[in-house]
Scaffold this active site. Structure first.
Site, PDB file in Angstrom:
ATOM      1  N   ARG A  47      56.382   7.814  38.538  1.00 14.54           N
ATOM      2  CA  ARG A  47      56.417   7.651  39.841  1.00 14.54           C
ATOM      3  C   ARG A  47      56.236   9.327  40.184  1.00 14.54           C
ATOM      4  O   ARG A  47      55.805   9.188  41.330  1.00 14.54           O
ATOM      5  CB  ARG A  47      57.429   7.033  40.391  1.00 14.54           C
ATOM      6  CG  ARG A  47      58.261   7.723  41.945  1.00 14.54           C
ATOM      7  CD  ARG A  47      59.521   6.989  42.654  1.00 14.54           C
ATOM      8  NE  ARG A  47      60.767   7.133  41.137  1.00 14.54           N
ATOM      9  CZ  ARG A  47      60.899   8.291  41.087  1.00 14.54           C
ATOM     10  NH1 ARG A  47      60.969   9.336  41.844  1.00 14.54           N
ATOM     11  NH2 ARG A  47      62.256   7.758  40.605  1.00 14.54           N
ATOM     12  N   TYR A  99      45.033   2.663  65.255  1.00 15.61           N
ATOM     13  CA  TYR A  99      46.095   0.739  64.034  1.00 15.61           C
ATOM     14  C   TYR A  99      46.750   0.470  64.563  1.00 15.61           C
ATOM     15  O   TYR A  99      48.002   1.907  65.029  1.00 15.61           O
ATOM     16  CB  TYR A  99      45.847   2.047  63.197  1.00 15.61           C
ATOM     17  CG  TYR A  99      46.124   0.477  62.048  1.00 15.61           C
ATOM     18  CD1 TYR A  99      45.099  -0.645  61.665  1.00 15.61           C
ATOM     19  CD2 TYR A  99      47.397   0.362  61.436  1.00 15.61           C
ATOM     20  CE1 TYR A  99      45.428  -1.407  60.629  1.00 15.61           C
ATOM     21  CE2 TYR A  99      47.361  -0.401  60.425  1.00 15.61           C
ATOM     22  CZ  TYR A  99      46.203  -1.398  59.642  1.00 15.61           C
ATOM     23  OH  TYR A  99      46.804  -2.335  59.515  1.00 15.61           O
ATOM     24  N   ASP A 171      41.729   9.672  61.358  1.00 20.89           N
ATOM     25  CA  ASP A 171      41.842   8.481  60.422  1.00 20.89           C
ATOM     26  C   ASP A 171      41.192   7.609  60.192  1.00 20.89           C
ATOM     27  O   ASP A 171      40.458   7.566  61.898  1.00 20.89           O
ATOM     28  CB  ASP A 171      43.390   7.340  60.911  1.00 20.89           C
ATOM     29  CG  ASP A 171      43.109   5.874  59.795  1.00 20.89           C
ATOM     30  OD1 ASP A 171      41.883   5.639  59.643  1.00 20.89           O
ATOM     31  OD2 ASP A 171      43.828   5.175  60.095  1.00 20.89           O
ATOM     32  N   LYS A 196      40.394  -0.812  52.595  1.00 20.66           N
ATOM     33  CA  LYS A 196      38.804  -0.693  53.238  1.00 20.66           C
ATOM     34  C   LYS A 196      37.722  -1.260  52.026  1.00 20.66           C
ATOM     35  O   LYS A 196      37.864  -0.280  51.481  1.00 20.66           O
ATOM     36  CB  LYS A 196      39.469  -0.720  54.584  1.00 20.66           C
ATOM     37  CG  LYS A 196      40.593  -0.507  55.542  1.00 20.66           C
ATOM     38  CD  LYS A 196      41.105  -1.917  55.569  1.00 20.66           C
ATOM     39  CE  LYS A 196      42.396  -2.318  56.413  1.00 20.66           C
ATOM     40  NZ  LYS A 196      42.651  -1.643  56.890  1.00 20.66           N
TER      41      LYS A 196
END
Ligand SMILES: *Cc1c(COP(=O)(O)O)cnc(C)c1O
Length: 373
Positions: A47, A99, A171, A196
């Site tokens: 982690r 978004y 973004d 993406k």
């Protein structure tokens, strides 16, 4: 070095143990350490970090010209890590068509974090200036925007943010680092959904933040990722890194196809509007060539008629798959208002296309038959 070369070589050091050219994936969640952990150098626990994630972070930092990058399990995990580190009592400006999940996160959770929110048209610098308040701590910009493909000029927004002591976060998922490098234009942080174009094959979820400076914010974002656990797994990091290696030629082809499709749609009598920054008719077309190095592979258009007509066009498409997401090798179509759900500001006749890597003639023939039906 040119970005196309960095996309191939950044973070690609030959594995020093095996001399493997394609990077190894270390799946171990734990690493042997000295009995006195206080002397720890290197990896400790899954982690906290893994070598493949480090490779991806160094590649993205190089491509964006940033001081460091942090990658996450998804784009939303990246956005959340940044927003949760804004100071309580602060005011945030977000693009009015950013978004929808980022907007929903802000609207639903900002009150719990002591933040306030205003949505503003980020393409209009005067409107942004007018919306600033003494406690504005962050401008959250998305360019090109989703789904209307509006472009916001980063440099003037950076000036507004800097004068107010606020952060500018961009973004740039639709642009990728090959078409836009916001840090060079004065932004403080760049965000990507690596799900993406960077991943590029619709088979991995991921997100990234790239920081202009290695400062307290970058530190805190790294810490909250460790504490909340939204890391990029070794395999997810590896897939994004592999996608990055072919990003430049893919994007080139995506853009060429998108341009051909946009010209076809713009001339079609059953299309009432085309939103594509590559068209001279686009309101911010001038930013392509100044701030942006290309218009990208995303576009949207409005079907002349009703909501039902638009949905029928989408349903008749055969090569364009009816699916959400974008940036993969395959062409996708989406009736965006339906997928955004209640309260969506998106026009009801709008279809969003992620133009893929097929031949443009076949994509145009598919659109032609769907619009004729
Ligand atoms: C997809 C997307 C996101 C969210 O990323 P996930 O990987 O789905 O969490 C954020 N911003 C933009 C512009 C996107 O397209």
């Amino acid at each position: 070095m040119k970005p196309e070369t960095l996309a191939v070589h950044a973070g690609a050091d030959i594995d020093h143990e095996t001399a493997a050219v394609s990077p190894p994936i270390h799946l171990s969640t734990t690493f042997e350490h000295p009995a006195d952990v206080g002397e720890l150098k290197g990896y400790l626990y899954g982690r906290y970090g893994n070598p493949t994630q480090d490779r991806l972070e160094s590649a993205l930092a190089a491509l964006e010209g940033g001081a460091l990058a942090r990658v996450f399990a998804s784009g939303m995990a990246a956005a959340n890590a940044l927003l949760q580190n804004l100071p309580a009592g602060g005011h945030v400006l977000m693009a009015d068509d950013c978004y929808f999940s980022v907007r929903r996160l802000a609207q639903a959770w900002f009150p719990r974090w002591g933040l306030t929110l205003d949505l503003v048209d980020m393409t209009d610098a005067a409107a942004v200036r007018a919306a600033m308040r003494p406690n504005t701590c962050c401008l959250w910009v998305e360019t090109p925007s989703n789904p209307l493909l509006k472009l916001s000029a980063v440099a003037p927004l950076a000036q507004i943010a800097r004068a107010a002591g606020a952060l500018l976060v961009v973004d740039a998922t639709f642009a990728t680092p090959l078409l836009l490098t916001p840090l060079a234009l004065g932004a403080d942080v760049v965000m990507h959904s690596t799900t993406k174009y960077l991943g590029g094959h619709s088979d991995v979820s991921g997100g990234a933040l790239v920081f202009a400076r290695e400062d307290a914010l970058a530190q805190a974002v790294g810490e909250i990722r460790t504490l909340q656990g939204a890391i990029a797994s070794p395999f997810a990091s590896w897939l994004v890194l592999r996608g990055l290696r072919t990003l430049a030629p893919r994007l080139d082809w995506h853009q060429r196809n998108a341009m051909a499709v946009a010209h076809f749609l713009a001339a079609h009598p059953r299309v009432s509007a085309v939103h594509y920054p590559g068209l001279a008719s686009h309101p911010q077309h001038a930013l392509v060539g100044s701030e942006m190095r290309g218009p990208g592979g995303m576009l949207s258009f409005e079907v002349a008629g009703t909501r039902a007509d638009a949905i029928a066009v989408a349903a008749r498409l055969k090569l364009f798959v009816n699916a959400t997401s974008l940036g993969g090798y395959e062409s996708l179509v989406e009736h965006r208002q339906s997928s955004e759900g209640a309260g969506s500001p998106t026009p009801e006749t709008l279809l969003r296309l992620s133009v893929g890597l097929e031949h443009a003639d076949d994509l145009i023939a598919d659109l032609d038959q769907a619009l004729a039906g």
